[in-house]
Design an enzyme around this catalytic site. Structure first.
Site, PDB file in Angstrom:
ATOM      1  N   THR A 160       0.836  -1.207   0.000  1.00 34.95           N
ATOM      2  CA  THR A 160       0.000   0.000   0.000  1.00 34.95           C
ATOM      3  C   THR A 160       0.872   1.258   0.000  1.00 34.95           C
ATOM      4  OG1 THR A 160      -1.428   1.326   1.449  1.00 34.95           O
ATOM      5  CG2 THR A 160      -0.180  -0.381   2.511  1.00 34.95           C
ATOM      6  N   ASP A 161       0.310   2.361  -0.499  1.00 35.28           N
ATOM      7  CA  ASP A 161       1.038   3.644  -0.433  1.00 35.28           C
ATOM      8  C   ASP A 161       1.216   4.104   1.014  1.00 35.28           C
ATOM      9  OD1 ASP A 161      -1.623   4.318   0.092  1.00 35.28           O
ATOM     10  OD2 ASP A 161      -1.610   6.144  -1.136  1.00 35.28           O
ATOM     11  N   GLU A 162       0.417   3.534   1.938  1.00 33.85           N
ATOM     12  CA  GLU A 162       0.473   3.995   3.332  1.00 33.85           C
ATOM     13  C   GLU A 162       1.800   3.670   4.006  1.00 33.85           C
ATOM     14  OE1 GLU A 162      -3.012   3.626   5.720  1.00 33.85           O
ATOM     15  OE2 GLU A 162      -4.329   3.472   3.975  1.00 33.85           O
ATOM     16  N   TYR A 184      -1.719  -0.805  11.038  1.00 34.79           N
ATOM     17  CA  TYR A 184      -1.965  -1.376   9.702  1.00 34.79           C
ATOM     18  C   TYR A 184      -0.766  -1.128   8.796  1.00 34.79           C
ATOM     19  CZ  TYR A 184      -3.502  -1.464   4.812  1.00 34.79           C
ATOM     20  OH  TYR A 184      -3.567  -1.679   3.448  1.00 34.79           O
ATOM     21  N   LYS A 242       2.013  -3.770   7.153  1.00 35.44           N
ATOM     22  CA  LYS A 242       2.249  -3.883   5.702  1.00 35.44           C
ATOM     23  C   LYS A 242       3.734  -3.590   5.387  1.00 35.44           C
ATOM     24  CE  LYS A 242      -0.504  -4.499   2.884  1.00 35.44           C
ATOM     25  NZ  LYS A 242      -1.073  -5.765   2.338  1.00 35.44           N
TER      26      LYS A 242
HETATM   27  N1  LIG Z   1      -8.511  -1.001  -0.432  1.00 42.32           N
HETATM   28  C1  LIG Z   1      -7.539  -0.132  -0.608  1.00 42.32           C
HETATM   29  O1  LIG Z   1      -7.774   1.080  -0.746  1.00 42.32           O
HETATM   30  C2  LIG Z   1      -6.116  -0.600  -0.689  1.00 42.32           C
HETATM   31  C3  LIG Z   1      -5.134   0.318  -1.106  1.00 42.32           C
HETATM   32  C4  LIG Z   1      -3.809  -0.123  -1.193  1.00 42.32           C
HETATM   33  C5  LIG Z   1      -3.489  -1.427  -0.882  1.00 42.32           C
HETATM   34  N2  LIG Z   1      -4.458  -2.292  -0.457  1.00 42.32           N
HETATM   35  C6  LIG Z   1      -4.052  -3.680  -0.167  1.00 42.32           C
HETATM   36  O2  LIG Z   1      -4.720  -4.508  -1.107  1.00 42.32           O
HETATM   37  C7  LIG Z   1      -5.050  -5.767  -0.512  1.00 42.32           C
HETATM   38  C8  LIG Z   1      -6.539  -6.012  -0.664  1.00 42.32           C
HETATM   39  O3  LIG Z   1      -7.253  -4.960  -0.013  1.00 42.32           O
HETATM   40  P1  LIG Z   1      -8.843  -4.954   0.039  1.00 42.32           P
HETATM   41  O4  LIG Z   1      -9.271  -3.565   0.249  1.00 42.32           O
HETATM   42  O5  LIG Z   1      -9.361  -5.748  -1.062  1.00 42.32           O
HETATM   43  O6  LIG Z   1      -9.077  -5.766   1.403  1.00 42.32           O
HETATM   44  P2  LIG Z   1     -10.384  -6.404   2.017  1.00 42.32           P
HETATM   45  O7  LIG Z   1     -10.322  -6.155   3.481  1.00 42.32           O
HETATM   46  O8  LIG Z   1     -11.594  -5.991   1.263  1.00 42.32           O
HETATM   47  O9  LIG Z   1     -10.200  -7.970   1.726  1.00 42.32           O
HETATM   48  C9  LIG Z   1      -9.219  -8.748   2.349  1.00 42.32           C
HETATM   49  C10 LIG Z   1      -9.509 -10.190   1.994  1.00 42.32           C
HETATM   50  O10 LIG Z   1      -8.491 -10.994   2.615  1.00 42.32           O
HETATM   51  C11 LIG Z   1      -9.115 -12.084   3.280  1.00 42.32           C
HETATM   52  N3  LIG Z   1      -8.281 -12.449   4.433  1.00 42.32           N
HETATM   53  C12 LIG Z   1      -8.032 -11.714   5.554  1.00 42.32           C
HETATM   54  N4  LIG Z   1      -7.238 -12.389   6.382  1.00 42.32           N
HETATM   55  C13 LIG Z   1      -6.956 -13.565   5.764  1.00 42.32           C
HETATM   56  C14 LIG Z   1      -6.182 -14.700   6.137  1.00 42.32           C
HETATM   57  N5  LIG Z   1      -5.528 -14.739   7.310  1.00 42.32           N
HETATM   58  N6  LIG Z   1      -6.106 -15.739   5.285  1.00 42.32           N
HETATM   59  C15 LIG Z   1      -6.766 -15.713   4.090  1.00 42.32           C
HETATM   60  N7  LIG Z   1      -7.531 -14.678   3.701  1.00 42.32           N
HETATM   61  C16 LIG Z   1      -7.616 -13.619   4.540  1.00 42.32           C
HETATM   62  C17 LIG Z   1     -10.475 -11.577   3.703  1.00 42.32           C
HETATM   63  O11 LIG Z   1     -11.401 -12.624   3.964  1.00 42.32           O
HETATM   64  C18 LIG Z   1     -10.852 -10.709   2.508  1.00 42.32           C
HETATM   65  O12 LIG Z   1     -11.496 -11.474   1.530  1.00 42.32           O
HETATM   66  C19 LIG Z   1      -4.572  -5.688   0.918  1.00 42.32           C
HETATM   67  O13 LIG Z   1      -3.331  -6.319   1.015  1.00 42.32           O
HETATM   68  C20 LIG Z   1      -4.440  -4.204   1.195  1.00 42.32           C
HETATM   69  O14 LIG Z   1      -3.457  -3.950   2.167  1.00 42.32           O
HETATM   70  C21 LIG Z   1      -5.759  -1.912  -0.345  1.00 42.32           C
END
Ligand SMILES: NC(=O)c1ccc[n+]([C@@H]2O[C@H](COP(=O)([O-])OP(=O)(O)OC[C@H]3O[C@@H](n4cnc5c(N)ncnc54)[C@H](O)[C@@H]3O)[C@@H](O)[C@H]2O)c1
Length: 333
Positions: free
Chosen positions: A125-127, A149, A153
Site C-alpha cells: 500500500t502507499d500507506e 496497519y 504492511k
Molecule cells: N482497499 C484499498 O484502498 C487498498 C489500497 C492499497 C493497498 N491495499 C491492499 O490490497 C489488498 C486487498 O485490499 P482490500 O481492500 O481488497 O481488502 P479487504 O479487506 O476488502 O479484503 C481482504 C480479503 O483478505 C481475506 N483475508 C483476511 N485475512 C486472511 C487470512 N488470514 N487468510 C486468508 N484470507 C484472509 C479476507 O477474507 C478478505 O477477503 C490488501 O493487502 C491491502 O493492504 C488496499
C-alpha cells in the site's frame, strides 16, 4: 498459467479474480480466502461456476493447510491480496494485523521458496511511506508507517525485500493508493458515505475532512496489476496511482451531490489517532510498463455511486452483521 490469489473474496482481490478469469480463459485461478468479516462469497457469485476458477477456504496463517494446496497446485505465481486492511480496526486491535499481514505473508514466502514458485506478487500500500506535505514518494523512498496497519504492511515489505536480496527470491511488491469501486466493504470511507447517505444517516467525517488521499478506481488497479503480472520485473517495487488527489471533505460533498442529499448530513467527528495528512506516490514506473488509467475521480465515483444504488442487497446485509455494527458503535460513539 496457474495463479493462486489469496484474499480473492475481498474488495480488490474479487475484482481482480473476475477480470482475470474472463480475460484469460486459458489461465487457472485458485482463490484462497479465510472468509474473514471482509471476505464475502457474494463478491464472486457470478464467476463461481467458471471452469477456470477454484476456491479454497484457508487461512494463510495456517501453514499446514496452505502447504497442502500449494503442494497440490504448484502454481506459476502467487498474488497476495489477503490482509487485514482497515486502519481504524488496527488502532482498536492490532493483533490480527500482525498475524495475517506479517506471519501470513511469511508463510507464503517460505512455501513459495520450498515449492519453487516462479513469481510472487505482493499487494502492499502507499500507506507504508507515511505522510508527505509536498511532492510524491517514489519506490526507493524510505518507509515511515504510522498506524499498526501500515506498520504491518511495511514489515511484510521489508521481509520480502530481505528474501529478494538473500535468496534471490522472485517477488514483486505493488503499492497502490486508496481504492474505491464496486464490492468495497461498507466500513471504508467511500462506501460508508454512500450507504449512510442512501439510508438517511449522518456521515461521520474525521477532524475537518482535510486529509488528502489519492483515489484509484479498482478497475484501474486491476489493469495495473495485470500489466505488472505480465511485464513487471522481478525484485522490483511498483507504485500505482491515477493521480486523483482530493481532500476527504471534497470526496464526501461530491457523493452527496450525486445522491442529491444535503450537506447537513455531514457530522465532523473526533479525528483518527496519528491521522496521516496526505498520501502521494509517483507512478511513472508502472506507466512505463504501459499502464494507462481509464478513470478520473468524477467518472469513477459516478460509477461507484450507481453501483451501490443498484446493489442495496449486497451492502444492506453486511451493515446488519455484528462485525460491522459493533465496530461502528465503538468507532463513532
Ligand atoms: N482497499 C484499498 O484502498 C487498498 C489500497 C492499497 C493497498 N491495499 C491492499 O490490497 C489488498 C486487498 O485490499 P482490500 O481492500 O481488497 O481488502 P479487504 O479487506 O476488502 O479484503 C481482504 C480479503 O483478505 C481475506 N483475508 C483476511 N485475512 C486472511 C487470512 N488470514 N487468510 C486468508 N484470507 C484472509 C479476507 O477474507 C478478505 O477477503 C490488501 O493487502 C491491502 O493492504 C488496499
Amino acid at each position: 498459467m496457474k495463479i493462486i490469489v489469496t484474499g480473492g473474496l475481498g474488495f480488490i482481490g474479487s475484482n481482480f479474480c473476475r477480470y482475470i478469469v474472463n480475460k484469460y480463459k486459458q489461465y487457472k485461478i485458485y482463490n484462497i480466502d479465510s472468509l474473514s468479516y471482509a471476505g464475502n462469497k457474494d463478491n464472486l457469485k457470478d464467476i463461481v461456476k467458471m471452469p477456470n476458477y477454484y476456491f479454497f477456504k484457508i487461512n494463510i496463517c495456517d501453514k499446514k493447510k496452505l502447504e497442502e494446496v500449494i503442494k497440490k497446485i504448484v502454481p506459476d505465481c502467487i498474488i497476495n491480496f489477503a490482509a487485514e486492511t482497515h486502519v481504524d480496526r488496527s488502532i482498536l486491535d492490532p493483533q490480527a494485523f500482525i498475524k495475517t499481514d506479517v506471519i501470513g505473508t511469511f508463510n507464503i514466502l517460505e512455501l513459495s521458496r520450498k515449492y519453487k514458485v516462479k513469481k510472487m506478487i505482493h499487494i502492499s500500500t502507499d500507506e507504508v511511506y507515511g505522510s508527505i506535505t509536498k511532492g510524491s514518494f517514489s519506490e526507493t523512498d524510505k518507509l515511515d508507517p504510522t498506524s499498526p496497519y501500515s506498520a504491518s504492511k511495511a514489515s511484510a515489505d521489508l521481509l520480502i525485500l530481505s528474501y529478494i536480496k538473500t535468496y534471490n527470491f522472485p517477488a514483486i511488491i505493488v503499492r497502490p493508493t486508496n481504492n474505491y469501486g464496486p464490492y468495497q466493504f461498507p466500513e471504508k470511507l467511500i462506501p460508508l458515505m454512500i450507504t449512510n447517505a442512501i439510508e438517511g444517516k449522518k456521515l461521520p467525517v474525521y477532524g475537518k475532512g482535510l486529509n488528502v488521499r489519492d483515489w484509484l478506481y479498482v478497475e484501474d488497479t486491476v489493469c495495473a496489476i495485470d500489466k505488472i503480472l505480465h511485464k513487471g520485473k522481478l525484485g522490483q517495487i511498483y507504485n500505482i496511482s491515477s493521480k486523483n488527489e482530493l481532500k476527504n471533505i471534497v470526496v464526501v460533498k461530491k457523493i452527496l451531490k450525486l445522491l442529491n442529499v444535503s450537506e447537513k448530513q455531514i457530522e465532523f467527528v473526533k479525528d483518527r489517532l496519528a491521522h496521516d495528512l496526505r498520501y502521494s506516490v509517483n507512478p511513472k514506473k508502472v506507466f512505463k510498463l504501459g499502464f494507462i488509467p481509464k478513470y478520473n475521480f468524477d467518472e469513477g465515483i459516478k460509477l461507484t455511486v450507481d453501483w451501490y444504488k443498484k446493489n442495496v442487497w449486497w451492502w444492506k446485509k453486511l451493515k446488519t452483521k455484528p462485525e460491522f455494527k459493533n465496530f461502528y458503535k465503538k468507532q463513532y460513539k
